[in-house]
Design a protein around this motif. Structure first.
Motif, PDB file in Angstrom:
ATOM      1  N   UNK A   1       1.636   3.546  -2.684  1.00  0.00           N
ATOM      2  CA  UNK A   1       0.187   3.502  -2.840  1.00  0.00           C
ATOM      3  C   UNK A   1      -0.438   2.552  -1.833  1.00  0.00           C
ATOM      4  N   UNK A   2      -1.715   2.755  -1.613  1.00  0.00           N
ATOM      5  CA  UNK A   2      -2.536   1.774  -0.910  1.00  0.00           C
ATOM      6  C   UNK A   2      -3.325   1.038  -1.995  1.00  0.00           C
ATOM      7  N   UNK A   3      -3.136  -0.281  -2.088  1.00  0.00           N
ATOM      8  CA  UNK A   3      -3.754  -1.083  -3.147  1.00  0.00           C
ATOM      9  C   UNK A   3      -4.715  -2.087  -2.530  1.00  0.00           C
ATOM     10  N   UNK A   4      -5.932  -2.157  -3.053  1.00  0.00           N
ATOM     11  CA  UNK A   4      -6.944  -3.114  -2.603  1.00  0.00           C
ATOM     12  C   UNK A   4      -6.960  -4.289  -3.579  1.00  0.00           C
TER      13      UNK A   4
ATOM     14  N   UNK B   1      -4.056  -4.168   0.828  1.00  0.00           N
ATOM     15  CA  UNK B   1      -5.192  -4.560   1.659  1.00  0.00           C
ATOM     16  C   UNK B   1      -6.125  -5.466   0.871  1.00  0.00           C
ATOM     17  N   UNK B   2      -6.782  -6.366   1.586  1.00  0.00           N
ATOM     18  CA  UNK B   2      -7.766  -7.226   0.936  1.00  0.00           C
ATOM     19  C   UNK B   2      -9.010  -6.414   0.612  1.00  0.00           C
ATOM     20  N   UNK B   3      -9.581  -6.659  -0.527  1.00  0.00           N
ATOM     21  CA  UNK B   3     -10.794  -5.961  -0.977  1.00  0.00           C
ATOM     22  C   UNK B   3     -11.978  -6.851  -0.631  1.00  0.00           C
TER      23      UNK B   3
ATOM     24  N   UNK C   1      -4.433  -5.992   5.975  1.00  0.00           N
ATOM     25  CA  UNK C   1      -3.442  -5.238   5.226  1.00  0.00           C
ATOM     26  C   UNK C   1      -2.045  -5.753   5.516  1.00  0.00           C
ATOM     27  N   UNK C   2      -1.173  -5.718   4.516  1.00  0.00           N
ATOM     28  CA  UNK C   2       0.204  -6.186   4.660  1.00  0.00           C
ATOM     29  C   UNK C   2       1.144  -5.144   4.074  1.00  0.00           C
ATOM     30  N   UNK C   3       2.313  -4.975   4.713  1.00  0.00           N
ATOM     31  CA  UNK C   3       3.329  -4.080   4.191  1.00  0.00           C
ATOM     32  C   UNK C   3       4.694  -4.562   4.654  1.00  0.00           C
TER      33      UNK C   3
END
Length: 395
Positions: free
Chosen positions: A71-74, A200-202, A209-211
């Motif tokens: 997922x992409x999470x904010x 990612x920062x909201x 973004x970090x991964x």
């Protein structure tokens, strides 16, 4: 026939392989950097480039180098998830034809698939370009000369070939009001917390973004608003200045940020010029068709554009006819992606708390008409036409 390609990035490598393997051309690829680029960010690879990679036989290598993303999470400053996008749903929207891959790994796969007969030279580029009895004569920065039937500028947003033949950069590059950066660092704690998520920062006006990468490292991607197109002299200092107020894991990432030379940093921009070719000189990739990271398909379009150019060269009587045919087919696709990217720009990095809330709602209803556009992280532009409708020559 002989081609000289300036730029050993995605477009240049894809075109080199296609010209040699399908057309049997003699190909030399020049890259002014001393070695392959290791800086870059994670990309969602789909669309016409995916089709081209499959046709070229490189898709299995890309699948091997890709990353599973759940997922992409904010996240807010305390690490609490405010919104998310399920990547399985994202993949279904592309009929499962989607890979998440680091940009340097995509280049690696294309480079390793090149025949040894393709000349690949690092640390050298064009010093001057002139007509010759054979078509084009390129004088190199090391003093050597090359004669070719075709010269290709695949050397990116700040193309040297474009500047020499088509005009100065200011006339061809449209700054979109953002800067972007990417770097990698070691931090086992951050790596473990990220897992298989793209986090990612909201945040307003800037986003990091970090991964986690398979080698234990962490990759960081950043984008922020800036009216000034100039790149800073010290990328690390600029990142610490722009993102120093953010919370969550950002302070750890900034503390581990490597020196300037190991940080990818550039403006977010699009290219727009009246013609992509002049005589037997032609541009591919970001040198002529940069859509910006806002469109989310730059790498895919680079490979597909190179594929279409090679396809046109197969059937044309004259090189110049092939170059015009390539632009006639491919420019409308690029214009569509560029327009879509400009429309969604305000949602990519929201400029207010209200727009953040609208993006949260769009992500909750991802998959409904219009929602992906508001989310600012899904494919921009129409999916059609597919590559097979533009290209005719099989692999």
């Amino acid at each position: 026939m002989r081609a000289v390609i300036c730029g050993a990035g995605i477009a240049g490598l894809a075109l080199a392989g296609r010209l040699h393997n399908v057309l049997g051309w003699e190909v030399v690829v020049l890259e002014k950097a001393p070695c392959p680029r290791t800086e870059g960010y994670m990309i969602d690879f789909f669309g016409p480039g995916y089709d081209a990679a499959e046709a070229m036989g490189v898709l299995p290598w890309l699948e091997e180098l890709s990353y599973p993303v759940s997922e992409a999470a904010f996240l807010d400053d305390h690490g609490r998830c405010r919104a998310r996008l399920d990547y399985e749903r994202f993949a279904r929207s592309q009929d499962g034809r989607l890979l998440s891959i680091m940009r340097p790994d995509l280049e690696l796969a294309l480079r390793e698939r090149l025949s040894f007969a393709v000349g690949l030279r690092f640390g050298v580029g064009p010093a001057s370009i002139a007509p010759s009895p054979y078509g084009i004569r390129v004088t190199l920065t090391d003093g050597a000369t090359l004669d070719a039937d075709l010269l290709v500028g695949a050397d990116g947003l700040h193309s040297t070939v474009r500047a020499m033949v088509f005009g100065e950069e200011q006339r061809c590059v449209r700054h979109l009001g953002y800067h972007t950066a990417a770097f990698t660092f070691d931090d086992p704690q951050v790596h473990a917390e990220l897992g298989d998520r793209f986090c990612l920062t909201d945040t307003v006006d800037r986003q990091m973004g970090l991964y986690a990468l398979r080698d234990g490292q962490v990759a960081a991607f950043a984008v922020h608003r800036s009216a000034d197109p100039r790149r800073p002299e010290d990328a690390r200092a600029a990142l610490r200045r722009e993102y120093g107020s953010l919370g969550w894991l950002v302070p750890r990432a900034l503390a581990a940020c490597p020196p300037h030379a190991r940080v990818y940093y550039d403006q977010v921009a699009q290219t727009d010029l009246p013609s992509w070719s002049r005589g037997r000189v032609v541009l591919v990739g970001d040198a002529c068709q940069a859509v910006s990271l806002l469109a989310g398909q730059g790498a895919s379009l680079a490979i597909a554009g190179a594929y279409v150019l090679a396809d046109q060269l197969v059937g044309a009587r004259r090189v110049e006819d092939a170059l015009h045919g390539y632009e006639r087919l491919w420019r409308p696709i690029i214009r569509d992606r560029q327009r879509a990217a400009r429309r969604t720009a305000r949602w990519f990095v929201p400029d207010s708390a209200r727009r953040l809330r609208v993006r949260h709602a769009a992500l909750r209803f991802a998959g409904l008409p219009g929602a992906s556009r508001l989310a600012g992280i899904s494919p921009a532009g129409r999916r059609r036409p597919f590559l097979r409708q533009l290209a005719t020559v099989p692999a």
